[in-house]
Design an enzyme around this catalytic site. Sequence first.
Site, short mmCIF file in Angstrom:
data_model
loop_
_atom_site.label_atom_id
_atom_site.label_comp_id
_atom_site.label_asym_id
_atom_site.label_seq_id
_atom_site.Cartn_x
_atom_site.Cartn_y
_atom_site.Cartn_z
N TYR A 157 0.44 -1.28 0.31
CA TYR A 157 -0.37 0.05 0.32
C TYR A 157 0.95 0.97 0.24
CZ TYR A 157 -5.31 1.50 0.31
OH TYR A 157 -6.31 1.73 -0.08
N LYS A 164 -3.45 8.24 3.08
CA LYS A 164 -4.68 8.30 3.99
C LYS A 164 -4.42 8.52 4.85
CE LYS A 164 -7.12 5.64 0.87
NZ LYS A 164 -8.44 6.40 0.70
N THR A 195 -12.96 -3.36 -6.36
CA THR A 195 -13.19 -2.34 -7.39
C THR A 195 -11.95 -1.98 -8.33
OG1 THR A 195 -12.13 -0.56 -6.08
CG2 THR A 195 -14.75 -1.12 -5.95
N ALA A 197 -10.04 1.18 -8.88
CA ALA A 197 -9.03 1.54 -7.52
C ALA A 197 -8.15 -0.11 -7.14
CB ALA A 197 -9.27 2.77 -7.15
P1 NAP Z 1 -13.61 3.07 -7.57
O1 NAP Z 1 -13.98 2.61 -7.54
O2 NAP Z 1 -11.50 3.33 -8.67
O3 NAP Z 1 -12.64 4.59 -7.53
C1 NAP Z 1 -11.94 5.81 -7.46
C2 NAP Z 1 -12.40 7.24 -7.90
O4 NAP Z 1 -11.23 8.38 -7.91
C3 NAP Z 1 -12.21 6.67 -8.92
O5 NAP Z 1 -13.60 7.41 -10.21
C4 NAP Z 1 -11.18 7.85 -10.39
O6 NAP Z 1 -11.82 8.25 -11.46
C5 NAP Z 1 -11.21 9.01 -8.69
N1 NAP Z 1 -10.08 9.45 -9.67
C6 NAP Z 1 -8.21 9.32 -9.12
N2 NAP Z 1 -7.88 10.89 -9.62
C7 NAP Z 1 -9.15 11.48 -9.71
C8 NAP Z 1 -8.58 13.41 -9.82
N3 NAP Z 1 -7.55 13.64 -10.01
N4 NAP Z 1 -9.58 13.68 -9.97
C9 NAP Z 1 -11.17 13.19 -9.78
N5 NAP Z 1 -11.19 12.20 -9.38
C10 NAP Z 1 -10.26 10.87 -9.35
O7 NAP Z 1 -12.59 2.08 -6.71
P2 NAP Z 1 -13.82 2.67 -5.22
O8 NAP Z 1 -12.59 1.55 -4.69
O9 NAP Z 1 -14.03 3.19 -5.12
O10 NAP Z 1 -12.33 4.15 -4.23
C11 NAP Z 1 -12.78 5.17 -3.31
C12 NAP Z 1 -12.71 5.38 -2.63
O11 NAP Z 1 -12.17 4.23 -1.29
C13 NAP Z 1 -10.84 5.59 -2.66
O12 NAP Z 1 -10.63 7.03 -2.17
C14 NAP Z 1 -10.30 4.05 -1.88
O13 NAP Z 1 -8.77 4.38 -1.62
C15 NAP Z 1 -11.17 4.18 -1.18
N6 NAP Z 1 -11.48 2.97 -0.58
C16 NAP Z 1 -11.45 1.44 -1.29
C17 NAP Z 1 -11.04 0.26 -0.63
C18 NAP Z 1 -10.91 -1.22 -1.57
O14 NAP Z 1 -10.36 -1.68 -1.63
N7 NAP Z 1 -12.14 -1.31 -2.67
C19 NAP Z 1 -10.84 0.02 0.69
C20 NAP Z 1 -10.66 1.34 1.27
C21 NAP Z 1 -11.05 2.10 1.07
P3 NAP Z 1 -10.58 7.49 -12.84
O15 NAP Z 1 -11.66 6.37 -12.76
O16 NAP Z 1 -11.74 8.30 -13.55
O17 NAP Z 1 -9.55 7.41 -12.88
#
Ligand code: NAP
Length: 276
Positions: A157, A164, A195, A197
């Site tokens: 990570y 974070k 997801t 990300a």
């Molecule tokens: P996700 O669906 O890929 O969402 C991440 C979003 O961030 C995407 O829509 C991406 O847009 C956007 N993004 C990245 N750079 C950006 C920028 N410069 N301006 C505007 N938007 C931007 O994945 P997710 O897992 O739901 O992530 C959402 C949050 O949850 C993140 O903060 C992640 O760290 C957190 N999280 C995820 C997990 C997990 O296991 N999935 C666990 C804990 C926390 P693009 O698609 O255009 O890049």
Amino acid sequence: MFNVDLTGKTGLVMGVTNQRSIAWQIARPLADAGARLAFSYQGDRLRPTLEKLTGDLEAPLLATCDVTDDADLDALFDTIRTEFGRLDFVVHAVAYAPTETFANPFSQTSREDWRTAMDVSAYSLVAVANRAAPLMEEGGSIVTLSYLAAERVVPHYNMMGVAKAALEASTRFLAYDLGPRGIRVNALSAGPLRTVAARSIAGFGDMYGEAGKLSMLKRNITGEEVGRMGFALLTDLAGGVTGETVHVDAGFHAIGMFLGQDDGEGGDAPADGSAA
Ligand code: NAP
């Protein structure tokens, strides 16, 4: 008593890429409860997916916004002011760190990659909160998404863990700043979910499997579970909660040691309480 009606409330949801996105898991119950929502997305390629996803919502507002661009952020909040006139909640589910930061040892993080990860994944919350607060004249709630690597080492990570940590600290400082105006700010620390990300994190498949096996509940969490906690934090269900990091990870974060093949039967301590 727990039937939350959000008719007349408005929210901004940042970070929906597809139906698996955590932002969407939180948006869905908000919309079902009657809230009108704006969705911001980075780049036009996401618009068709968003149009499809939000097709059955009540007059959704779709607007582009790269969170590293102040002009984009200003334009987004101008549009919200014009269209909604007010804002009740914000879902900040945006993060990015260059792929190599997950693949290489943390000690090799470049200055540029550090800046990028911090800017997108941590500073953006401050930039968003500062613009959202004036629209929250009757109070409001902001939720951001975090992960356990903010608090302890999770292999791979790396830089995102540092970002974070800054995000969670920012949550507390923002909660302190905005509390007198009735605005709550919280972080939701989610366990691994599949997801887009998550797919960019080297070794994510292993992390996902281990989290499911070793958590207190002996399973992975679901997107719906994160969505429900996001909903609670954004509404009066969590009215007294601010400056908090809430874990939705099946109890994984609270375990201090993993003992071999943990059978989940309550640990290996001798029944007589001796230290042997
Ligand atoms: P996700 O669906 O890929 O969402 C991440 C979003 O961030 C995407 O829509 C991406 O847009 C956007 N993004 C990245 N750079 C950006 C920028 N410069 N301006 C505007 N938007 C931007 O994945 P997710 O897992 O739901 O992530 C959402 C949050 O949850 C993140 O903060 C992640 O760290 C957190 N999280 C995820 C997990 C997990 O296991 N999935 C666990 C804990 C926390 P693009 O698609 O255009 O890049």
